[in-house]
Design a protein around this motif. Structure first.
Motif, PDB file in Angstrom:
ATOM      1  N   CYS A 111      35.039  32.502  46.492  1.00 44.94           N
ATOM      2  CA  CYS A 111      36.125  33.139  47.251  1.00 44.94           C
ATOM      3  C   CYS A 111      37.238  32.121  47.505  1.00 44.94           C
ATOM      4  N   CYS A 169      34.402  37.982  45.919  1.00 42.44           N
ATOM      5  CA  CYS A 169      33.469  38.470  46.934  1.00 42.44           C
ATOM      6  C   CYS A 169      32.850  39.796  46.505  1.00 42.44           C
ATOM      7  N   CYS A 218      35.801  35.913  52.558  1.00 39.44           N
ATOM      8  CA  CYS A 218      36.728  36.945  53.042  1.00 39.44           C
ATOM      9  C   CYS A 218      36.137  38.343  52.936  1.00 39.44           C
ATOM     10  N   ARG A 219      35.166  38.503  52.027  1.00 42.36           N
ATOM     11  CA  ARG A 219      34.453  39.760  51.774  1.00 42.36           C
ATOM     12  C   ARG A 219      35.316  40.824  51.084  1.00 42.36           C
ATOM     13  N   ARG A 220      36.550  40.524  50.762  1.00 43.43           N
ATOM     14  CA  ARG A 220      37.454  41.545  50.212  1.00 43.43           C
ATOM     15  C   ARG A 220      37.957  41.246  48.804  1.00 43.43           C
ATOM     16  N   CYS A 221      37.973  39.975  48.426  1.00 42.11           N
ATOM     17  CA  CYS A 221      38.614  39.612  47.158  1.00 42.11           C
ATOM     18  C   CYS A 221      37.713  39.964  45.967  1.00 42.11           C
TER      19      CYS A 221
END
Ligand SMILES: [Zn+2]
Ligand SMILES: [Zn+2]
Length: 347
Positions: A114, A106, A100-103
């Protein structure tokens, strides 16, 4: 999109346990930030075999038709918005995941953990037993011209080997015990050698597999039926289990020196008995591995320089209409890696 592309593709689709069908599907849509890859080679993994036979792995259940295969490589034939058009034509190895690249995980670089990960051939995400697949542009890694598509596909299991050795802290002069000489155990042994380990002991009850281990980097092999590993006082720096078998894991823990590492890679029973007091008294570091993160550049480096040999792991090849046979071949004891080549055959 490139107008010379077809609108449909052949894909091998798993409908339910033991029910794989070659079908015609629409080409996957290329979203912004993605590339479309014409798949040249796909390795068959134990998890593909497991999904085929059981229709599930633990809590991951195939409840809608899904394309298997996650060890893949090919050529970029189209790019989505925001991706440089000059990547078209690039030969790539696919890291088959989309985080997700946001959590929190990540952001800390542990994107393999993730909770919103989308991974090839893990329900409901389609894999690569197909003529085409999409992937995030930065998860498609350019490979040198000298590297085969098969080796590029096998950068996926190589990544498991890299991650396992990194978790185990293997480095120059290390001694390591590896339980299980299947494809993953063999790759782990090769990576240990590439990382500079000088004592690489591989245990497996099957004589032929021990022979293979010696060809691919083991400095010593042990038949665990013959010898009680727990009582050999091996005192290795690290034990990496690629068997998933409780007796092998228990014995391996007794082979580790104080403050050493235990890395559990093999997938066996969900619950197993471990010698906890041994772990406490020797302050062993015990961990599992779940896929990998940030391994592809090193995987391509090790494979393309010959530090690790992936091409010679391939023991048989099938076309897309032979996926059922390929999955069966993957379980033969003499098999190391089976490759499905979606580019071959008709069309
Ligand atoms: Zn795999
Ligand atoms: Zn995330």
């Amino acid at each position: 999109m490139n107008s010379s592309l077809p609108t449909e593709m052949r894909a091998s689709v798993l409908h339910a346990a033991k029910d794989v069908r070659l079908e015609t599907r629409a080409l996957p849509a290329v979203e912004a930030g993605q590339v479309l890859v014409k798949i040249a080679a796909v390795g068959v993994c134990g998890s593909d075999v497991h999904y085929f036979h059981e229709g599930r792995i633990g809590s991951f259940i195939v409840d809608a038709p899904m394309i298997l295969g996650h060890e893949s490589a090919g050529t970029i034939v189209a790019v989505g918005a925001g991706v440089a058009a000059d990547r078209i034509g690039e030969r790539v190895s696919i890291e088959p995941q989309r985080a997700c690249r946001r959590c929190e995980q990540c952001k800390r670089g542990r994107y393999n953990l993730c909770p919103d990960m989308e991974f090839y051939a893990t329900p409901p995400i389609d894999g690569a037993f197909a003529e085409y697949a999409v992937i995030e542009a930065d998860y498609a890694f350019a490979i040198p011209d000298t590297m085969s598509f098969e080796a590029a596909a096998l950068c996926e299991p190589l990544s498991v080997g890299i991650w396992s050795n990194q978790k185990a802290g293997v480095g120059p002069g290390s001694s390591v015990l590896i339980a299980g000489a299947g494809p993953i155990g063999i790759i782990i042994a090769q990576v240990a050698r590439a990382f500079g380990a000088t004592s690489i002991i591989v245990s497996d009850p099957v004589a032929e597999r021990r022979e293979v281990a010696l060809r691919f980097g083991a400095t010593e092999v042990i038949d665990p039926i013959d010898q009680d590993i727990a009582s050999l006082n091996l005192g290795v720096d690290a034990f990496i289990d690629a068997s998933g078998a409780e007796p092998a894991i228990r014995a391996g823990i007794f082979a580790v020196a104080p403050a050493g590492s235990v890395v559990l890679v093999g997938m066996g029973a969900d619950d197993q008995r471990l010698p906890v007091s041994r772990i406490q008294n020797l302050e062993l570091n015990v961990t599992g591995v779940f896929r990998y993160a940030n391994t592809w550049p090193l995987a391509i480096e090790l494979a393309s320089t010959g530090a690790v040999d992936l091409d010679d792991l391939v023991t048989s090849r099938f076309d897309l209409d032979g996926v059922t046979e390929a999955l069966a071949a993957a379980t033969h004891p003499e098999t190391l890696k089976v490759i499905v080549a979606p580019g071959a055959g008709t069309r």
